[in-house]
Motif scaffolding. Sequence first.
Motif, PDB file in Angstrom:
ATOM      1  N   ILE A 181       0.847  -1.194   0.000  1.00  0.00           N
ATOM      2  CA  ILE A 181       0.000   0.000   0.000  1.00  0.00           C
ATOM      3  C   ILE A 181       0.882   1.244   0.000  1.00  0.00           C
ATOM      4  O   ILE A 181       1.709   1.431   0.895  1.00  0.00           O
ATOM      5  CB  ILE A 181      -0.921   0.031   1.232  1.00  0.00           C
ATOM      6  CG1 ILE A 181      -1.755  -1.252   1.322  1.00  0.00           C
ATOM      7  CG2 ILE A 181      -1.830   1.260   1.198  1.00  0.00           C
ATOM      8  CD1 ILE A 181      -2.532  -1.389   2.618  1.00  0.00           C
ATOM      9  N   ASN A 182       0.723   2.084  -1.014  1.00  0.00           N
ATOM     10  CA  ASN A 182       1.410   3.373  -1.046  1.00  0.00           C
ATOM     11  C   ASN A 182       0.654   4.315  -0.111  1.00  0.00           C
ATOM     12  O   ASN A 182      -0.488   4.690  -0.370  1.00  0.00           O
ATOM     13  CB  ASN A 182       1.431   3.925  -2.475  1.00  0.00           C
ATOM     14  CG  ASN A 182       2.260   5.191  -2.604  1.00  0.00           C
ATOM     15  OD1 ASN A 182       2.194   6.080  -1.760  1.00  0.00           O
ATOM     16  ND2 ASN A 182       3.047   5.273  -3.655  1.00  0.00           N
ATOM     17  N   LYS A 189     -12.405   2.143   0.880  1.00  0.00           N
ATOM     18  CA  LYS A 189     -13.041   2.588  -0.354  1.00  0.00           C
ATOM     19  C   LYS A 189     -12.117   3.452  -1.213  1.00  0.00           C
ATOM     20  O   LYS A 189     -12.315   3.567  -2.423  1.00  0.00           O
ATOM     21  CB  LYS A 189     -14.322   3.367  -0.033  1.00  0.00           C
ATOM     22  CG  LYS A 189     -15.420   2.539   0.623  1.00  0.00           C
ATOM     23  CD  LYS A 189     -16.080   1.604  -0.369  1.00  0.00           C
ATOM     24  CE  LYS A 189     -17.259   0.901   0.267  1.00  0.00           C
ATOM     25  NZ  LYS A 189     -17.939  -0.021  -0.672  1.00  0.00           N
ATOM     26  N   SER A 190     -11.127   4.073  -0.591  1.00  0.00           N
ATOM     27  CA  SER A 190     -10.217   4.937  -1.349  1.00  0.00           C
ATOM     28  C   SER A 190      -9.024   4.175  -1.925  1.00  0.00           C
ATOM     29  O   SER A 190      -8.281   4.714  -2.737  1.00  0.00           O
ATOM     30  CB  SER A 190      -9.704   6.074  -0.451  1.00  0.00           C
ATOM     31  OG  SER A 190      -8.881   5.569   0.584  1.00  0.00           O
ATOM     32  N   TYR A 191      -8.844   2.926  -1.503  1.00  0.00           N
ATOM     33  CA  TYR A 191      -7.734   2.138  -2.033  1.00  0.00           C
ATOM     34  C   TYR A 191      -7.967   1.845  -3.519  1.00  0.00           C
ATOM     35  O   TYR A 191      -9.077   1.529  -3.945  1.00  0.00           O
ATOM     36  CB  TYR A 191      -7.573   0.831  -1.268  1.00  0.00           C
ATOM     37  CG  TYR A 191      -7.001   0.986   0.122  1.00  0.00           C
ATOM     38  CD1 TYR A 191      -6.091   1.992   0.418  1.00  0.00           C
ATOM     39  CD2 TYR A 191      -7.379   0.129   1.147  1.00  0.00           C
ATOM     40  CE1 TYR A 191      -5.579   2.146   1.688  1.00  0.00           C
ATOM     41  CE2 TYR A 191      -6.863   0.266   2.429  1.00  0.00           C
ATOM     42  CZ  TYR A 191      -5.966   1.276   2.693  1.00  0.00           C
ATOM     43  OH  TYR A 191      -5.460   1.414   3.954  1.00  0.00           O
ATOM     44  N   GLU A 205       0.853   7.369   0.535  1.00  0.00           N
ATOM     45  CA  GLU A 205       0.560   8.722   0.063  1.00  0.00           C
ATOM     46  C   GLU A 205      -0.566   8.727  -0.964  1.00  0.00           C
ATOM     47  O   GLU A 205      -1.435   9.598  -0.947  1.00  0.00           O
ATOM     48  CB  GLU A 205       1.819   9.344  -0.547  1.00  0.00           C
ATOM     49  CG  GLU A 205       1.632  10.774  -1.011  1.00  0.00           C
ATOM     50  CD  GLU A 205       2.916  11.392  -1.527  1.00  0.00           C
ATOM     51  OE1 GLU A 205       2.843  12.468  -2.158  1.00  0.00           O
ATOM     52  OE2 GLU A 205       4.002  10.812  -1.302  1.00  0.00           O
ATOM     53  N   THR A 206      -0.571   7.736  -1.868  1.00  0.00           N
ATOM     54  CA  THR A 206      -1.555   7.722  -2.960  1.00  0.00           C
ATOM     55  C   THR A 206      -2.688   6.721  -2.746  1.00  0.00           C
ATOM     56  O   THR A 206      -3.651   6.725  -3.508  1.00  0.00           O
ATOM     57  CB  THR A 206      -0.855   7.384  -4.283  1.00  0.00           C
ATOM     58  OG1 THR A 206      -0.334   6.038  -4.214  1.00  0.00           O
ATOM     59  CG2 THR A 206       0.298   8.345  -4.556  1.00  0.00           C
ATOM     60  N   ASP A 207      -2.586   5.851  -1.723  1.00  0.00           N
ATOM     61  CA  ASP A 207      -3.563   4.772  -1.475  1.00  0.00           C
ATOM     62  C   ASP A 207      -3.606   3.765  -2.615  1.00  0.00           C
ATOM     63  O   ASP A 207      -4.582   3.023  -2.761  1.00  0.00           O
ATOM     64  CB  ASP A 207      -4.968   5.336  -1.225  1.00  0.00           C
ATOM     65  CG  ASP A 207      -5.077   6.052   0.108  1.00  0.00           C
ATOM     66  OD1 ASP A 207      -4.267   5.753   0.998  1.00  0.00           O
ATOM     67  OD2 ASP A 207      -5.963   6.914   0.259  1.00  0.00           O
ATOM     68  N   GLU A 208      -2.572   3.733  -3.431  1.00  0.00           N
ATOM     69  CA  GLU A 208      -2.474   2.728  -4.490  1.00  0.00           C
ATOM     70  C   GLU A 208      -2.053   1.391  -3.877  1.00  0.00           C
ATOM     71  O   GLU A 208      -1.151   1.341  -3.040  1.00  0.00           O
ATOM     72  CB  GLU A 208      -1.452   3.177  -5.536  1.00  0.00           C
ATOM     73  CG  GLU A 208      -1.294   2.228  -6.704  1.00  0.00           C
ATOM     74  CD  GLU A 208      -0.232   2.697  -7.684  1.00  0.00           C
ATOM     75  OE1 GLU A 208      -0.392   2.458  -8.887  1.00  0.00           O
ATOM     76  OE2 GLU A 208       0.771   3.294  -7.225  1.00  0.00           O
ATOM     77  N   VAL A 209      -2.720   0.321  -4.284  1.00  0.00           N
ATOM     78  CA  VAL A 209      -2.413  -1.010  -3.765  1.00  0.00           C
ATOM     79  C   VAL A 209      -1.933  -1.894  -4.901  1.00  0.00           C
ATOM     80  O   VAL A 209      -2.597  -2.003  -5.944  1.00  0.00           O
ATOM     81  CB  VAL A 209      -3.654  -1.653  -3.102  1.00  0.00           C
ATOM     82  CG1 VAL A 209      -3.301  -3.034  -2.558  1.00  0.00           C
ATOM     83  CG2 VAL A 209      -4.184  -0.767  -1.985  1.00  0.00           C
ATOM     84  N   LYS A 210      -0.780  -2.513  -4.709  1.00  0.00           N
ATOM     85  CA  LYS A 210      -0.254  -3.481  -5.668  1.00  0.00           C
ATOM     86  C   LYS A 210      -0.021  -4.805  -4.953  1.00  0.00           C
ATOM     87  O   LYS A 210       0.273  -4.829  -3.755  1.00  0.00           O
ATOM     88  CB  LYS A 210       1.057  -2.993  -6.280  1.00  0.00           C
ATOM     89  CG  LYS A 210       0.922  -1.766  -7.172  1.00  0.00           C
ATOM     90  CD  LYS A 210       2.266  -1.400  -7.796  1.00  0.00           C
ATOM     91  CE  LYS A 210       2.149  -0.207  -8.730  1.00  0.00           C
ATOM     92  NZ  LYS A 210       3.458   0.140  -9.346  1.00  0.00           N
ATOM     93  N   MET A 211      -0.169  -5.881  -5.688  1.00  0.00           N
ATOM     94  CA  MET A 211       0.051  -7.198  -5.116  1.00  0.00           C
ATOM     95  C   MET A 211       0.997  -8.005  -5.999  1.00  0.00           C
ATOM     96  O   MET A 211       0.956  -7.893  -7.219  1.00  0.00           O
ATOM     97  CB  MET A 211      -1.274  -7.965  -4.979  1.00  0.00           C
ATOM     98  CG  MET A 211      -2.237  -7.415  -3.980  1.00  0.00           C
ATOM     99  SD  MET A 211      -3.586  -8.591  -3.630  1.00  0.00           S
ATOM    100  CE  MET A 211      -4.182  -8.944  -5.277  1.00  0.00           C
ATOM    101  N   PHE A 212       1.835  -8.796  -5.356  1.00  0.00           N
ATOM    102  CA  PHE A 212       2.597  -9.785  -6.106  1.00  0.00           C
ATOM    103  C   PHE A 212       2.629 -11.077  -5.295  1.00  0.00           C
ATOM    104  O   PHE A 212       2.620 -11.071  -4.069  1.00  0.00           O
ATOM    105  CB  PHE A 212       4.021  -9.300  -6.430  1.00  0.00           C
ATOM    106  CG  PHE A 212       4.879  -8.994  -5.235  1.00  0.00           C
ATOM    107  CD1 PHE A 212       5.649  -9.975  -4.630  1.00  0.00           C
ATOM    108  CD2 PHE A 212       4.944  -7.700  -4.722  1.00  0.00           C
ATOM    109  CE1 PHE A 212       6.457  -9.699  -3.538  1.00  0.00           C
ATOM    110  CE2 PHE A 212       5.742  -7.410  -3.630  1.00  0.00           C
ATOM    111  CZ  PHE A 212       6.507  -8.400  -3.032  1.00  0.00           C
ATOM    112  N   SER A 213       2.602 -12.172  -6.008  1.00  0.00           N
ATOM    113  CA  SER A 213       2.650 -13.481  -5.358  1.00  0.00           C
ATOM    114  C   SER A 213       4.046 -14.061  -5.531  1.00  0.00           C
ATOM    115  O   SER A 213       4.738 -13.773  -6.514  1.00  0.00           O
ATOM    116  CB  SER A 213       1.610 -14.424  -5.962  1.00  0.00           C
ATOM    117  OG  SER A 213       1.802 -14.553  -7.362  1.00  0.00           O
ATOM    118  N   VAL A 214       4.460 -14.847  -4.570  1.00  0.00           N
ATOM    119  CA  VAL A 214       5.778 -15.494  -4.613  1.00  0.00           C
ATOM    120  C   VAL A 214       5.551 -16.982  -4.853  1.00  0.00           C
ATOM    121  O   VAL A 214       4.808 -17.631  -4.103  1.00  0.00           O
ATOM    122  CB  VAL A 214       6.545 -15.275  -3.295  1.00  0.00           C
ATOM    123  CG1 VAL A 214       7.907 -15.955  -3.352  1.00  0.00           C
ATOM    124  CG2 VAL A 214       6.705 -13.775  -3.016  1.00  0.00           C
TER     125      VAL A 214
END
Length: 471
Positions: free
Chosen positions: A215-216, A399-401, A218-227
């Motif tokens: 989760i960023n 909701k903002s993510y 500052e921007t509420d941007e969410v990224k995911m990566f799987s291992v």
Amino acid sequence: MDERERQYREYLALREHNRQSETEESDGFSRNDAKYGRYFANNSKERRKLSITDTPYGSSELRRKQQEKQRRDREMQEYLAAREGGGSAGGRSGRSGRSGRSIARNKAYEKTSRKTGGKIPGKMKGRNRRLKGIVAVLTLLVGGTVVAGIAALVMALGALGSMEHLDIDKDAIGINPSVASQLEGYTNIAVLGIDARADEDDSNARSDAIVVASINNETDEVKMFSVFRDTMLDVGDQGLDKITHAYFYGGAQQSLYALNSNMDLNIDKAVVINWKTVADIIDSVGGIEIDLQESEIDEMNKYIPETARNVDGPDTPVESAGKQTLNGVQAVTYSRIRKDAVTGDYRRNERMKIVFKETFKELKSSGFLTMFKVMRKAMPEVKTNISSADILGMMIKFKSYDMTDSTTGWPYDVGSWTGNAGAGYAWYGPPVNLANNVSKLHEQFFDQPAYQPTDTVQQISNEISYRTGIY
């Protein structure tokens, strides 16, 4: 009626009489009284000098009522004068041809005001009623929102209280101080899907699914990566082994250690779930939409009955390929199958990420009541070291993510090696090479171009290459 009340009513009648005949001298309502003395004197001139505040009943409440009546009378006079074009003397200088009606209206209002105790008549009274109705509705809405918010908070706290707490020593999870400083703008959470079934002890479980949610802040941007679970990494005291075995060796704490020390991350939060949890969450949001491939149908229907037994759900098969809504059992089976005609375990990791992403999308589009329903259902099955306060904070911001597209799996470049490592003779997926894969990860997820891995990552990378012969 007691004597005090009777005398007070006589006093009120006297006041009303004085208003109607200010210049007349009459003693029809006056009487000498030992208790009130001059307040009810016979002399009408003296009566005209009396004020309500001079009487034994001249309380602040009576003064307030008198002032309120005077204010209403004045406002009505101004209102009527404005309607007739303004001017003085009750509208005498208003527009031509209307001054008579204005005067008559004012006199009618004065007469009505005396009879009704100063209440506003006619259209004004109707407008007041409508205004009061609007205010009442708004009050109910605001009050209802507050009550609903309090109820929701109580529900959330109750659900959070049912979680099982993970004891994790944050000094033993491999976070490099330099890395922590560089990634302080990100909250990274490890979601570990273990292969324990419903109500089963997970002391001997492995982490079938390893997903990092970034989760960023500052921007509420969410990224995911799987291992990929078979990735060869340094898992701690056991040395090089599959990352999935870290949970078996030391639970969530050792899994965090492996992720942080091998990938230069700052993960200090973990969420542990089993497959029943995933199925329950998906069912609570009404299912998720998945685009099934033809090559996945046979494996899906083969393992749906087994999944249904493990998570106590329906064993409904899928009928065809294409976009469709999967229930909890079907979605879990979709994320776990490996032996299809696509790309084996790598496609499996991609499916896991698809399930997480679609579930996130459904939760975000749902209302708060659905979210609390999910919490009540899933929280008793969740283990985490995230505090209740932090979880509530994330819920408020949920909701903002903004979930953005991210990689299908890590490492980006994977080799194939069979040999002896921590778990014995088996197949492993070594990164090719670890340092390069870590650099690419930081460039894509943390906006760190030309990232240089720490010495720890460089040493592990060299050790993997030396053991496997893959550089």
